[in-house]
Scaffold this active site. Structure first.
Site, PDB file in Angstrom:
ATOM      1  N   ILE A  19       0.839  -1.076  -0.002  1.00 29.84           N
ATOM      2  CA  ILE A  19      -0.148   0.016   0.078  1.00 29.84           C
ATOM      3  C   ILE A  19       0.898   1.142   0.013  1.00 29.84           C
ATOM      4  CG2 ILE A  19      -2.094  -1.012   1.051  1.00 29.84           C
ATOM      5  CD1 ILE A  19      -1.208   0.181   3.781  1.00 29.84           C
ATOM      6  N   ASP A  20       0.476   2.375  -0.354  1.00 24.52           N
ATOM      7  CA  ASP A  20       1.270   3.415  -0.777  1.00 24.52           C
ATOM      8  C   ASP A  20       1.728   3.950   0.684  1.00 24.52           C
ATOM      9  OD1 ASP A  20       0.574   3.390  -3.150  1.00 24.52           O
ATOM     10  OD2 ASP A  20      -1.018   4.875  -3.244  1.00 24.52           O
ATOM     11  N   LYS A  21       2.922   4.826   0.266  1.00 26.72           N
ATOM     12  CA  LYS A  21       3.317   5.427   1.577  1.00 26.72           C
ATOM     13  C   LYS A  21       2.333   6.194   2.580  1.00 26.72           C
ATOM     14  CE  LYS A  21       6.429   9.237   2.855  1.00 26.72           C
ATOM     15  NZ  LYS A  21       7.632  10.199   2.427  1.00 26.72           N
TER      16      LYS A  21
END
Length: 305
Positions: free
Chosen positions: A137-139
């Site tokens: 999942i994105d930062k």
């Protein structure tokens, strides 16, 4: 690890790197191209280039070298662990944490913390930079992430991801008022044609991507929604919602340039629920991560608008 595939009539004429990317979703296309260049991929016993177009009946042998010991430092980073056993570990990832190291960024990631916590007992299929990581999942996205401790678990979870049988539900706040109570965005996603750091709807070269959304609450100028993923493409929810003119609040990449909530430091997106078949027991398990404080505070502010 040695993999073997036999090309069917429906699959012929595909580039071999594209074919292998579809068959081995846990391996990146760039990594597979390196295997081809190193002659670790043979077609009918012979090495081929990435541009080779496969034919019906081709026998493809792919040797994936054993992962070498990561040269990534284990770090004593506090982790919010939702569940752990000998095969998998479920973590509630905080905002601002990168999932795995990359060239030039090899510290303070989730992987660094996992290496310390798990004492290097993580699957090696995805290479030295992503031990245990089967999806990301994105930062700036928060929420549930599953990590695999061994290759058997990794292969099982990767197959479930490929078969779209894993439950993944996200919470998000988007710009604008969505009129319908629910809907679906079915549009392929690929690299942006001019900006390689962004993704976009790409009818020609994109991969299939499907996002179902449901309205949870409407505010003045904003909508609180739940999204259910069928596929898991990079930036999928962010790209899909922006494509229907409802970009995520706080998203400075796909959202409006005059974002009123820039202080949020990234998109308002939370991986709230993840469900899967346990690779050892065969039991369906589902885990929930509570909304982070910043997200709850934003909802309270929107209530007062």
């Amino acid at each position: 690890m040695n993999l073997q595939f036999v090309v069917t009539e429906e699959e012929q004429d595909l580039r071999i790197d594209k074919y292998l990317t579809d068959c081995c979703e846990h391996l990146s296309r760039s990594y597979l191209q390196k295997l081809l260049k190193a002659q670790d991929v043979l077609v009918n016993g012979n090495p081929v280039k990435s541009s080779y177009k496969i034919n019906e009946g081709d026998v493809i042998d792919c040797h994936v070298p054993e992962a070498v010991e990561p040269e990534i430092l284990a770090e004593n980073i506090p982790l919010d662990i939702l569940y752990e056993d000998q095969d998998v570990i479920l973590v509630n990832k905080p905002k601002g944490m990168v999932v795995h190291p990359a060239p030039g960024h090899t510290s303070h990631t989730l992987v660094n913390g996992l290496l310390y916590h798990c004492r290097n007992q993580l699957s090696g299929i995805n290479g030295v930079m992503r031990p245990g990581i089967v999806h990301r999942i994105d930062k700036d996205t928060t929420g549930v992430l599953i990590v695999c401790k061994n290759d058997s678990a990794h292969q099982s979870i990767a197959k479930q991801l490929k078969d779209h049988t894993i439950t993944r539900r996200y919470r998000a706040v988007v710009h604008g008022i969505i009129k319908e109570d629910q809907g679906t965005v079915d549009a392929p996603i690929g690299r942006h044609p001019t900006d390689r750091k962004r993704m976009s709807i790409n009818q020609r070269n994109g991969k299939p991507a499907v996002t179902h959304y449901q309205v949870l609450k409407r505010f003045k100028g904003y909508t609180y929604i739940e999204c259910r993923l069928e596929t898991g493409r990079t930036h999928q929810i962010r790209v899909h919602m922006a494509s229907i003119h409802h970009p995520l609040v706080g998203d400075t990449v796909y959202g409006p340039s005059s974002e009123p909530f820039r202080h949020l430091q990234g998109q308002t997106l939370h991986a709230g629920v993840l469900g899967f078949i346990h690779p050892r027991t065969g039991e369906y398990m589902e885990f929930t991560a509570p909304l982070p404080t910043y997200f709850e505070d934003l909802l309270k502010k929107l209530e007062r608008l």
